[in-house]
Design an enzyme around this catalytic site. Structure first.
Site, PDB file in Angstrom:
ATOM      1  CG  HIS A   1      -8.031  -3.747  -5.572  1.00  0.00           C
ATOM      2  ND1 HIS A   1      -7.726  -2.410  -5.551  1.00  0.00           N
ATOM      3  CD2 HIS A   1      -6.877  -4.396  -5.905  1.00  0.00           C
ATOM      4  CE1 HIS A   1      -6.442  -2.248  -5.847  1.00  0.00           C
ATOM      5  NE2 HIS A   1      -5.915  -3.430  -6.077  1.00  0.00           N
TER       6      HIS A   1
ATOM      7  CD  GLN B   1      -5.198   2.443  -5.582  1.00  0.00           C
ATOM      8  OE1 GLN B   1      -5.178   1.482  -6.352  1.00  0.00           O
ATOM      9  NE2 GLN B   1      -6.269   2.748  -4.844  1.00  0.00           N
TER      10      GLN B   1
ATOM     11  CG  ASN C   1      -2.367  -4.345  -6.625  1.00  0.00           C
ATOM     12  OD1 ASN C   1      -3.305  -3.629  -6.937  1.00  0.00           O
ATOM     13  ND2 ASN C   1      -2.280  -4.877  -5.419  1.00  0.00           N
TER      14      ASN C   1
ATOM     15  CB  CYS D   1      -7.856   0.254  -7.893  1.00  0.00           C
ATOM     16  SG  CYS D   1      -9.610  -0.089  -7.597  1.00  0.00           S
TER      17      CYS D   1
END
Length: 332
Positions: free
Chosen positions: A271, A132, A298, A139
């Site tokens: 997150h 990102q 992630n 996120c």
């Protein structure tokens, strides 16, 4: 007197050698991660933060070497941030300020027959972890797109590369690079569909919405919903596919390099990640318990964690992982 001078000389040599080694490591780290600074003073500031991180990582990994912690840290691309900067990163909207659509919680029928382990990375329905970037708190968009890509592929055997930028620019219920919520983004996609990444490329900033309905993949959504517990989460992952979750992370998570994460957590989710599977690591000693874990994806690129993936302890609600779980179902 001569002996004291000798000791002083040795100390000076040791200090110079240490400084020289740090210089080499600093320059090597900058080159590896493409770090450039606008002025010598800015670089000195980042160098001091980097050295403090180096001390933290060394101390933590010494504990890992002794078997006193189950994960390791690394001098990754976040190493030149201060502790305060790492701990202040946030790319989720607060539940209290969001415009979350009214949706139901969904519980799976409990069953003792769910598999002992699941890993959707082995299905060819998992795109590589994307990044990102350092300047956009998106996120939530990456987690949303990651889940849709995988679940679409599970149903069609076709892995599409979909656009996070469309969500950043066009989802008015979320706040672009200042944060959002995956469940709101799922609502947006259910109404508008989502374009291919090649038609709406990621730019690491919020811009004017360039959504083109004729280029969007429209999903026949049957439901999008939240899940209430880790037991329900495991059943959903096993039988249907990946989930989005919010977790409360601190700098410990940002410096994670491998193993089963058990570090400190923030007070509330800040997150968004994707759960792509789960498993159990057997205990090394008979007197110890096995460790259940989630496999997560992630949005910090393959330079973070286990090539962009990681593992977190399961069945202890670590980092409030069961607090903001959402996913989507559709027919094709």
């Amino acid at each position: 007197m001569h002996f004291e001078k000798y000791l002083l000389a040795l100390s000076a040599i040791a200090i110079c050698a240490s400084a020289s080694r740090f210089d080499r490591e600093w320059n090597s780290w900058k080159s590896k991660y493409g770090k450039k600074y606008v002025s010598p003073s800015k670089e000195l500031y980042r160098r001091k933060a980097w050295e403090a991180t180096w001390e933290k990582v060394q101390k933590h990994n010494q504990l890992a070497d002794q078997g006193l912690t189950s994960y390791r840290m690394a001098m990754n691309h976040f190493a030149d941030l201060t502790t305060e900067e790492r701990n202040s990163k946030n790319c989720l909207l607060s539940k209290g300020t969001s415009q979350t659509p009214k949706i139901n919680s969904y519980s799976h029928a409990q069953s003792s027959t769910i598999p002992d382990e699941v890993d959707w990375r082995k299905s060819n329905c998992m795109s590589p972890p994307r990044d990102q970037g350092d300047f956009c708190g998106s996120c939530w968009a990456f987690a949303t797109v990651g889940v849709i890509e995988s679940r679409y592929c599970i149903k069609t055997n076709k892995l599409l590369k979909l656009s996070e930028q469309q969500l950043v620019d066009c989802d008015e219920h979320d706040d672009g690079c200042c944060g959002g919520l995956p469940v709101q983004a799922l609502d947006y996609v259910a109404q508008n569909g989502v374009m291919m990444r090649k038609d709406y490329e990621y730019s690491e900033k919020k811009a004017t919405c360039e959504y083109e309905p004729e280029k969007a993949i429209m999903l026949n959504v049957t439901k999008y919903y939240m899940l209430p517990s880790e037991e329900n989460m495991a059943a959903a992952v096993a039988f249907e596919g990946p989930l989005t979750v919010g977790i409360g992370v601190t700098e410990d998570f940002m410096l994670y390099n491998g193993g089963i994460f058990e570090g400190s957590c923030a007070e509330e989710p800040n997150h968004a990640i994707v759960i792509v599977g789960y498993g159990t690591e057997p205990a090394e000693d008979e007197d110890e318990e096995d460790t259940d874990y989630w496999i997560i994806k992630n949005s910090w690129g393959e330079k973070w964690g286990e090539k962009g993936f990681g593992r977190m302890k399961r069945n202890i609600d670590q980092c409030q992982i069961s607090n903001m779980v959402a996913t989507i179902d559709f027919t094709v």
